[in-house]
Design a protein around this motif. Structure first.
Motif: not given
Length: 121
Positions: A29-30, A74, A77
């Motif tokens: 995700f990051e 975030a 996610k």
């Protein structure tokens, strides 16, 4: 292992709105771009839009610019596709996607299972 779980599809009348969600259970995700493709009935899968890992860059197909917006949370996610002013030609199966960059189908590393969107009166 990365799993993309997309949801939120359904039936809506022309001019209506829907919001799709895609939860990314992996570590990408990051670090990965995330976004959406769609496959209209009887047609090939096509790019809809993408958002970068930091959330400060988005790209859209010309056919959805000004009507669709991609965002991300975030903490959850999760990436969202807010669709407004929907048209019958927006109908199809929408797939969440993730990869180093996903403007082309060949660059996608991971796919969601797909969620159906139907726009009709």
């Amino acid at each position: 292992q990365v799993q993309l779980r997309d949801s939120g599809g359904g039936w809506v009348q022309p001019g209506g709105s829907l919001r799709l969600s895609c939860e990314n259970s992996g570590r990408t995700f990051e670090s990965h771009y995330m976004g959406w493709f769609r496959q209209p009935p009887g047609k090939k899968r096509e790019f809809v839009g993408q958002i970068n890992y930091s959330g400060d860059y988005t790209q859209y197909a010309d056919s959805v610019k000004g009507r669709f917006t991609i965002s991300k949370d975030a903490a959850k996610k999760t990436v969202y596709l807010q669709m407004s002013d929907l048209r019958p030609e927006d109908s199809g199966v929408y797939y969440c996607a993730a990869g180093p960059i996903i403007s082309y189908e060949g660059f996608v590393d991971y796919w969601g299972q797909g969620t159906q969107v139907t726009v009709s009166s």
